[in-house]
Design an enzyme around this catalytic site. Structure first.
Site, PDB file in Angstrom:
ATOM      1  N   LYS A 162      39.888  35.094  40.320  1.00  0.00           N
ATOM      2  CA  LYS A 162      40.032  35.865  41.550  1.00  0.00           C
ATOM      3  C   LYS A 162      40.878  35.073  42.540  1.00  0.00           C
ATOM      4  O   LYS A 162      40.625  33.871  42.784  1.00  0.00           O
ATOM      5  CB  LYS A 162      38.649  36.152  42.143  1.00  0.00           C
ATOM      6  CG  LYS A 162      37.877  37.177  41.329  1.00  0.00           C
ATOM      7  CD  LYS A 162      38.591  38.520  41.332  1.00  0.00           C
ATOM      8  CE  LYS A 162      37.722  39.620  40.753  1.00  0.00           C
ATOM      9  NZ  LYS A 162      38.456  40.905  40.712  1.00  0.00           N
ATOM     10  N   ASP A 191      43.713  37.990  39.709  1.00  0.00           N
ATOM     11  CA  ASP A 191      43.446  39.310  40.312  1.00  0.00           C
ATOM     12  C   ASP A 191      43.255  39.121  41.812  1.00  0.00           C
ATOM     13  O   ASP A 191      42.316  38.445  42.243  1.00  0.00           O
ATOM     14  CB  ASP A 191      42.177  39.911  39.686  1.00  0.00           C
ATOM     15  CG  ASP A 191      41.858  41.292  40.248  1.00  0.00           C
ATOM     16  OD1 ASP A 191      42.622  41.793  41.100  1.00  0.00           O
ATOM     17  OD2 ASP A 191      40.838  41.875  39.818  1.00  0.00           O
ATOM     18  N   GLU A 217      47.115  40.850  38.776  1.00  0.00           N
ATOM     19  CA  GLU A 217      46.533  42.173  39.021  1.00  0.00           C
ATOM     20  C   GLU A 217      46.375  42.417  40.514  1.00  0.00           C
ATOM     21  O   GLU A 217      45.855  41.556  41.233  1.00  0.00           O
ATOM     22  CB  GLU A 217      45.160  42.201  38.315  1.00  0.00           C
ATOM     23  CG  GLU A 217      44.364  43.471  38.472  1.00  0.00           C
ATOM     24  CD  GLU A 217      43.141  43.447  37.540  1.00  0.00           C
ATOM     25  OE1 GLU A 217      43.289  43.123  36.339  1.00  0.00           O
ATOM     26  OE2 GLU A 217      42.034  43.737  38.025  1.00  0.00           O
ATOM     27  N   ASP A 242      45.069  48.033  39.057  1.00  0.00           N
ATOM     28  CA  ASP A 242      43.631  48.248  38.846  1.00  0.00           C
ATOM     29  C   ASP A 242      43.172  49.333  39.817  1.00  0.00           C
ATOM     30  O   ASP A 242      43.312  50.524  39.541  1.00  0.00           O
ATOM     31  CB  ASP A 242      42.874  46.928  39.033  1.00  0.00           C
ATOM     32  CG  ASP A 242      41.361  47.096  38.972  1.00  0.00           C
ATOM     33  OD1 ASP A 242      40.887  48.171  38.573  1.00  0.00           O
ATOM     34  OD2 ASP A 242      40.632  46.157  39.364  1.00  0.00           O
ATOM     35  N   LYS A 266      39.003  51.108  33.337  1.00  0.00           N
ATOM     36  CA  LYS A 266      37.590  50.783  33.570  1.00  0.00           C
ATOM     37  C   LYS A 266      36.751  52.008  33.251  1.00  0.00           C
ATOM     38  O   LYS A 266      36.856  53.032  33.956  1.00  0.00           O
ATOM     39  CB  LYS A 266      37.368  50.350  35.020  1.00  0.00           C
ATOM     40  CG  LYS A 266      38.032  49.018  35.348  1.00  0.00           C
ATOM     41  CD  LYS A 266      37.715  48.580  36.766  1.00  0.00           C
ATOM     42  CE  LYS A 266      38.234  47.170  37.021  1.00  0.00           C
ATOM     43  NZ  LYS A 266      38.035  46.757  38.423  1.00  0.00           N
ATOM     44  N   GLN A 294      34.061  46.469  36.244  1.00  0.00           N
ATOM     45  CA  GLN A 294      33.755  46.849  37.629  1.00  0.00           C
ATOM     46  C   GLN A 294      32.473  46.145  38.073  1.00  0.00           C
ATOM     47  O   GLN A 294      31.681  46.695  38.825  1.00  0.00           O
ATOM     48  CB  GLN A 294      33.633  48.363  37.739  1.00  0.00           C
ATOM     49  CG  GLN A 294      34.056  48.853  39.105  1.00  0.00           C
ATOM     50  CD  GLN A 294      34.482  50.291  39.076  1.00  0.00           C
ATOM     51  OE1 GLN A 294      35.587  50.603  38.642  1.00  0.00           O
ATOM     52  NE2 GLN A 294      33.610  51.162  39.495  1.00  0.00           N
TER      53      GLN A 294
HETATM   54  C1  MUC Z   1      38.220  43.716  39.526  1.00  0.00           C
HETATM   55  O1  MUC Z   1      38.876  43.707  38.506  1.00  0.00           O
HETATM   56  O2  MUC Z   1      38.796  43.956  40.562  1.00  0.00           O
HETATM   57  C2  MUC Z   1      35.997  43.850  41.864  1.00  0.00           C
HETATM   58  C3  MUC Z   1      35.889  45.017  42.553  1.00  0.00           C
HETATM   59  C4  MUC Z   1      35.855  46.061  41.623  1.00  0.00           C
HETATM   60  O3  MUC Z   1      35.786  47.288  41.835  1.00  0.00           O
HETATM   61  O4  MUC Z   1      35.961  45.565  40.368  1.00  0.00           O
HETATM   62  C5  MUC Z   1      35.897  44.145  40.449  1.00  0.00           C
HETATM   63  C6  MUC Z   1      36.735  43.431  39.484  1.00  0.00           C
HETATM   64 MG    MG Z   2      40.826  44.053  39.562  1.00  0.00          MG
END
Ligand code: MUC
Ligand code: MG
Length: 367
Positions: A162, A191, A217, A242, A266, A294
């Site tokens: 992250k 991400d 991402e 995403d 997702k 998610q």
């Molecule tokens: C991600 O990939 O962003 C964080 C917020 C969400 O909705 O999913 C996560 C992971």
């Molecule tokens: Mg993401």
């Protein structure tokens, strides 16, 4: 095969360790268990994780939209009338996690009715996926220790880091510390959850050019239309859409706009039916996909691996399948197990998992 009842049961299971990222943080899995009952006595299950900072849904809104709108609209349809079910749910805009969970619970009920695995019904390409683990914000040493523990315990070799903090140096330092500690053979990608401006993102990617990042991402918000196009055009790291691509139309816009080159699928937001539409759309457009997370519990993760393993293009990359490891408990009778860096699809009918009634009684919040 007729739907006679749909339940939306709120539950809450604390995380042992919170996950922090640019758009929010998660301390408790305050999800909704969806159960679709048929006139044959079959019960299909799925879970909806509310992500207010991503889609605006809350645990309460998911329960309300299912109880008040979707359950009455879907009652009487058969498990094979999924297009009709979606047409009725789509009279209500938004609410992706609620719709996705209803869709997957219908698929689970169908698989159980037929005595067949949903993963095989969807495509049956393979029976497992490599696993990618998401590492949230923490001091560098903690992020490194977590990645090393996950690698050593579960054999995971792929990490999504992250990023999206300010100043960008915080994240550049964390990614560098991870690359130094984990060595060249581990896959790293980032991400940003919309945390950076396009110019910050460009600067960060330049500063990390030697780290062999495989993907970037959602570094900036979808509304940075020209900025995202500018960023994607100048970087050699593929750009994954995403939260900017939760519908087929949004996927088309992001890809044709040049704002992204790949798409995160997702199941928690597009279920099995709409995820398959997006997967085939990406195949037709020649865009790669990654199975995203998610911040799913074990039931949601079982859905992701069932879908991801079912198709060639979604099983190619490691799927994000491990963040349930940070939860203090879960609802399933038999926990998912990651070993050798892989997670297998459950072989039983439907999604292949069962909810433990005692655990549900303990964690549900509506009684
Ligand atoms: C991600 O990939 O962003 C964080 C917020 C969400 O909705 O999913 C996560 C992971
Ligand atoms: Mg993401």
């Amino acid at each position: 095969m007729k739907v006679v009842r749909i339940e939306a049961i709120p539950f809450a299971i604390p995380y042992r360790k919170p996950l922090r990222f640019a758009s929010g943080e998660v301390h408790v899995a305050d999800h909704v268990l969806v159960r679709v009952h048929t006139d044959d006595g079959v019960v299909g299950v799925a879970e909806a994780p509310p992500r207010p900072y991503t889609y605006g849904e809350t645990q309460e809104s998911i329960v309300a939209v299912i109880d008040k709108l979707f359950a009455p609209e879907l009652r009487g349809l058969t498990l094979l009338e999924r297009e009709a079910a979606h047409a009725r749910m789509d009279r209500t805009v938004g609410n992706p996690a609620a719709k996705a969970a209803v869709d997957m619970a219908i698929w689970d009920a169908l698989g159980r009715t037929l005595g067949l695995s949903v993963s095989q019904l969807l495509g049956g390409f393979t029976d497992r996926m490599r696993v990618s683990h998401m590492v949230g914000f923490a001091p560098d040493a903690e992020m490194v220790a977590e990645a090393e523990r996950v690698r050593d315990t579960y054999g995971i070799q792929v990490f999504k880091v992250k990023v999206g903090r300010r100043p960008v140096e915080l994240d550049v330092g964390a990614c560098r510390a991870l690359r130094v500690a984990l060595g060249p053979d581990v896959e790293l990608y980032v991400d940003g959850n919309r945390g950076w401006t396009p110019s910050e993102a460009a600067r960060a990617l330049r500063a990390m050019a030697d780290l062999d990042l495989t993907l970037s991402e959602e570094l900036c918000p979808a509304d940075d239309v020209l900025g995202r196009r500018w960023l994607t055009a100048q970087t050699t790291v593929p750009t994954v859409a995403d939260e900017s691509a939760p519908t087929p139309g949004a996927v088309t816009r992001e890809l044709l706009d040049g704002a992204a080159t790949m798409v995160s699928i997702k199941t928690a937001r597009t279920g099995f039916s709409r995820s398959q539409a997006i997967l085939h759309q990406c195949e037709g457009l020649g865009a790669e996909v990654v199975m995203g997370n998610q911040i799913d519990g074990q039931l949601g993760t079982a859905c992701t691996v069932a879908f991801g393993a079912a198709h060639r293009s979604s099983s190619r990359r490691a799927g994000e399948l491990s963040n349930f490891l940070d939860m203090s408990d879960d609802l399933l009778t038999e926990p998912l197990e990651i070993s050798g860096g892989e997670l297998a699809v459950r072989s039983g009918p439907g999604i292949g998992v069962d909810v433990d009634p005692d655990k549900l009684a303990h964690y549900r919040r509506d009684t």
